[in-house]
Write a protein that holds these residues in place. Structure first.
Motif, PDB file in Angstrom:
ATOM      1  N   ALA A 223      -0.757   3.156  -5.963  1.00 47.78           N
ATOM      2  CA  ALA A 223      -0.062   2.482  -6.864  1.00 47.78           C
ATOM      3  C   ALA A 223       1.584   2.904  -6.643  1.00 47.78           C
ATOM      4  N   THR A 224       2.711   2.005  -6.835  1.00 46.21           N
ATOM      5  CA  THR A 224       3.810   2.391  -6.571  1.00 46.21           C
ATOM      6  C   THR A 224       4.216   3.443  -7.895  1.00 46.21           C
ATOM      7  N   TRP A 225       3.847   3.370  -9.052  1.00 41.78           N
ATOM      8  CA  TRP A 225       4.121   3.886 -10.164  1.00 41.78           C
ATOM      9  C   TRP A 225       3.685   5.466 -10.128  1.00 41.78           C
ATOM     10  N   CYS A 226       2.802   5.909  -9.168  1.00 44.97           N
ATOM     11  CA  CYS A 226       2.039   7.049  -8.804  1.00 44.97           C
ATOM     12  C   CYS A 226       2.831   7.916  -7.931  1.00 44.97           C
ATOM     13  N   GLY A 227       3.482   9.103  -8.455  1.00 47.29           N
ATOM     14  CA  GLY A 227       4.439   9.893  -7.758  1.00 47.29           C
ATOM     15  C   GLY A 227       3.607  10.644  -6.584  1.00 47.29           C
ATOM     16  N   PRO A 228       2.423  11.123  -6.922  1.00 54.24           N
ATOM     17  CA  PRO A 228       1.422  11.682  -5.757  1.00 54.24           C
ATOM     18  C   PRO A 228       1.133  10.549  -4.581  1.00 54.24           C
TER      19      PRO A 228
ATOM     20  N   PHE B 136     -11.189   5.109  14.218  1.00 53.64           N
ATOM     21  CA  PHE B 136     -10.933   5.393  12.725  1.00 53.64           C
ATOM     22  C   PHE B 136      -9.927   4.468  12.389  1.00 53.64           C
ATOM     23  N   THR B 137     -10.196   3.782  11.062  1.00 55.18           N
ATOM     24  CA  THR B 137      -9.532   2.865  10.564  1.00 55.18           C
ATOM     25  C   THR B 137      -9.172   3.405   8.970  1.00 55.18           C
ATOM     26  N   MET B 138      -7.844   3.215   8.632  1.00 55.24           N
ATOM     27  CA  MET B 138      -7.232   3.447   7.352  1.00 55.24           C
ATOM     28  C   MET B 138      -6.911   2.222   6.530  1.00 55.24           C
ATOM     29  N   LEU B 139      -7.117   2.159   5.305  1.00 50.69           N
ATOM     30  CA  LEU B 139      -7.033   0.982   4.500  1.00 50.69           C
ATOM     31  C   LEU B 139      -6.564   1.599   3.179  1.00 50.69           C
ATOM     32  N   GLY B 140      -5.255   1.057   2.886  1.00 48.87           N
ATOM     33  CA  GLY B 140      -4.583   1.237   1.872  1.00 48.87           C
ATOM     34  C   GLY B 140      -4.966  -0.024   0.741  1.00 48.87           C
ATOM     35  N   VAL B 141      -5.425   0.551  -0.493  1.00 45.50           N
ATOM     36  CA  VAL B 141      -5.871  -0.376  -1.436  1.00 45.50           C
ATOM     37  C   VAL B 141      -4.840  -0.376  -2.646  1.00 45.50           C
ATOM     38  N   ASN B 142      -3.870  -1.306  -2.643  1.00 40.06           N
ATOM     39  CA  ASN B 142      -2.886  -1.247  -3.853  1.00 40.06           C
ATOM     40  C   ASN B 142      -3.511  -1.865  -5.175  1.00 40.06           C
ATOM     41  N   VAL B 143      -3.279  -1.241  -6.073  1.00 38.50           N
ATOM     42  CA  VAL B 143      -4.018  -1.724  -7.402  1.00 38.50           C
ATOM     43  C   VAL B 143      -3.175  -2.422  -8.443  1.00 38.50           C
ATOM     44  N   GLU B 144      -1.784  -2.669  -8.010  1.00 32.45           N
ATOM     45  CA  GLU B 144      -0.978  -3.102  -8.792  1.00 32.45           C
ATOM     46  C   GLU B 144      -0.760  -4.813  -9.096  1.00 32.45           C
ATOM     47  N   GLU B 145      -0.629  -5.282 -10.183  1.00 37.57           N
ATOM     48  CA  GLU B 145      -0.718  -6.845 -10.277  1.00 37.57           C
ATOM     49  C   GLU B 145       0.630  -7.520  -9.532  1.00 37.57           C
ATOM     50  N   ASP B 146       1.800  -6.671  -9.666  1.00 35.51           N
ATOM     51  CA  ASP B 146       2.933  -7.288  -9.214  1.00 35.51           C
ATOM     52  C   ASP B 146       3.107  -6.560  -7.965  1.00 35.51           C
ATOM     53  N   THR B 147       2.954  -7.529  -6.713  1.00 37.59           N
ATOM     54  CA  THR B 147       3.021  -7.193  -5.320  1.00 37.59           C
ATOM     55  C   THR B 147       4.480  -6.930  -5.028  1.00 37.59           C
TER      56      THR B 147
ATOM     57  N   ALA C 230       8.345  -3.639  -1.995  1.00 42.01           N
ATOM     58  CA  ALA C 230       9.991  -2.770  -1.890  1.00 42.01           C
ATOM     59  C   ALA C 230       9.571  -1.440  -1.544  1.00 42.01           C
ATOM     60  N   PHE C 231       8.541  -0.831  -2.153  1.00 41.05           N
ATOM     61  CA  PHE C 231       8.057   0.621  -1.861  1.00 41.05           C
ATOM     62  C   PHE C 231       7.759   0.402   0.008  1.00 41.05           C
ATOM     63  N   LEU C 232       7.118  -0.554   0.363  1.00 39.37           N
ATOM     64  CA  LEU C 232       6.589  -0.335   1.952  1.00 39.37           C
ATOM     65  C   LEU C 232       7.891  -0.489   2.687  1.00 39.37           C
ATOM     66  N   LYS C 233       8.978  -1.207   2.282  1.00 41.24           N
ATOM     67  CA  LYS C 233      10.119  -1.245   3.134  1.00 41.24           C
ATOM     68  C   LYS C 233      10.723   0.059   3.408  1.00 41.24           C
ATOM     69  N   ASP C 234      10.551   0.834   2.337  1.00 39.98           N
ATOM     70  CA  ASP C 234      11.247   2.030   2.417  1.00 39.98           C
ATOM     71  C   ASP C 234      10.424   3.044   3.255  1.00 39.98           C
ATOM     72  N   VAL C 235       8.950   2.918   2.845  1.00 40.69           N
ATOM     73  CA  VAL C 235       7.840   3.709   3.527  1.00 40.69           C
ATOM     74  C   VAL C 235       6.959   2.887   4.224  1.00 40.69           C
ATOM     75  N   PRO C 236       7.388   2.360   5.402  1.00 41.95           N
ATOM     76  CA  PRO C 236       6.401   1.452   6.200  1.00 41.95           C
ATOM     77  C   PRO C 236       5.303   2.269   6.736  1.00 41.95           C
ATOM     78  N   VAL C 237       4.309   1.323   6.854  1.00 42.43           N
ATOM     79  CA  VAL C 237       2.865   2.136   7.525  1.00 42.43           C
ATOM     80  C   VAL C 237       2.241   1.175   8.122  1.00 42.43           C
ATOM     81  N   THR C 238       1.635   1.530   9.317  1.00 41.70           N
ATOM     82  CA  THR C 238       0.893   0.439  10.177  1.00 41.70           C
ATOM     83  C   THR C 238      -0.440   0.048   9.891  1.00 41.70           C
ATOM     84  N   PHE C 239      -1.023   0.786   8.955  1.00 40.44           N
ATOM     85  CA  PHE C 239      -2.513   0.347   8.603  1.00 40.44           C
ATOM     86  C   PHE C 239      -2.411  -0.590   7.699  1.00 40.44           C
ATOM     87  N   PRO C 240      -3.289  -1.467   7.417  1.00 38.90           N
ATOM     88  CA  PRO C 240      -3.569  -2.449   6.368  1.00 38.90           C
ATOM     89  C   PRO C 240      -3.443  -2.161   4.806  1.00 38.90           C
TER      90      PRO C 240
END
Length: 173
Positions: A65-70, A90-101, A106-116
């Protein structure tokens, strides 16, 4: 100090160590591993992703989640792992748990990732995996068995993930 006090202190140290350590299921050969919980989640790109469709791959699932510093510190390191191991099955999956996408976008604009990045706003999949801390990382072997669970993140944990990924990539499906 009584004669039983050192034994008691030793038991506390062992219990604390066990609680702080990641849960590792199964063995190197996978003989005791349990099947990973099946799920199907929408990706941020709108395409559904099912864990069953990734059988034959080693899959790392990171709940964040974006509110999680670690989580914020770990995300660029996960991207490095994805780039390193993707060509090896190998496949990486990020699972975001926030209600407000919007926060995630906004976070992924600053820290882009190539995995789903998958969306779990109701925490249904998080509950399937008993996620109780952010971030939480799960690694599934090529046969679809749950082989590694780690709650939280501290610098250096990514080395543990890579060790497990490397081991599981060498195993046959």
């Amino acid at each position: 100090m009584s004669k039983t006090m050192p034994k008691l202190l030793g038991a506390v140290v062992i219990a604390t160590t066990l609680l702080a350590a990641p849960v590792v299921t199964g063995s190197a050969a996978g003989d005791a591993a349990a099947p990973a919980a099946a799920f199907n989640l929408p990706s941020r790109a709108g395409k559904p992703v099912a864990l069953a469709d990734l059988k034959g791959q080693v899959v790392l699932i990171n709940f964040w989640a974006t509110w999680c510093g670690p989580c914020r510190k770990e995300m660029p390191l996960l991207e490095q792992i994805q780039k390193k191991y993707a060509p090896l099955g190998f496949t990486m999956l990020g699972v975001n748990v926030e209600e407000d996408t919007r926060l995630m976008e906004a976070f992924l604009k600053d820290v882009p990732v190539t995995f789903p990045i998958l969306l779990d706003p109701a925490n249904g999949v998080s509950k399937l995996y008993n996620v109780s801390a952010m971030p939480s990382t799960v690694i599934v072997d090529r046969k679809g068995n749950l082989r590694f669970i780690h709650q939280g993140y501290q610098p250096g944990d990514e080395s543990k993930y890579q060790d497990m990924i490397h081991q599981l990539i060498r195993e046959k499906a």
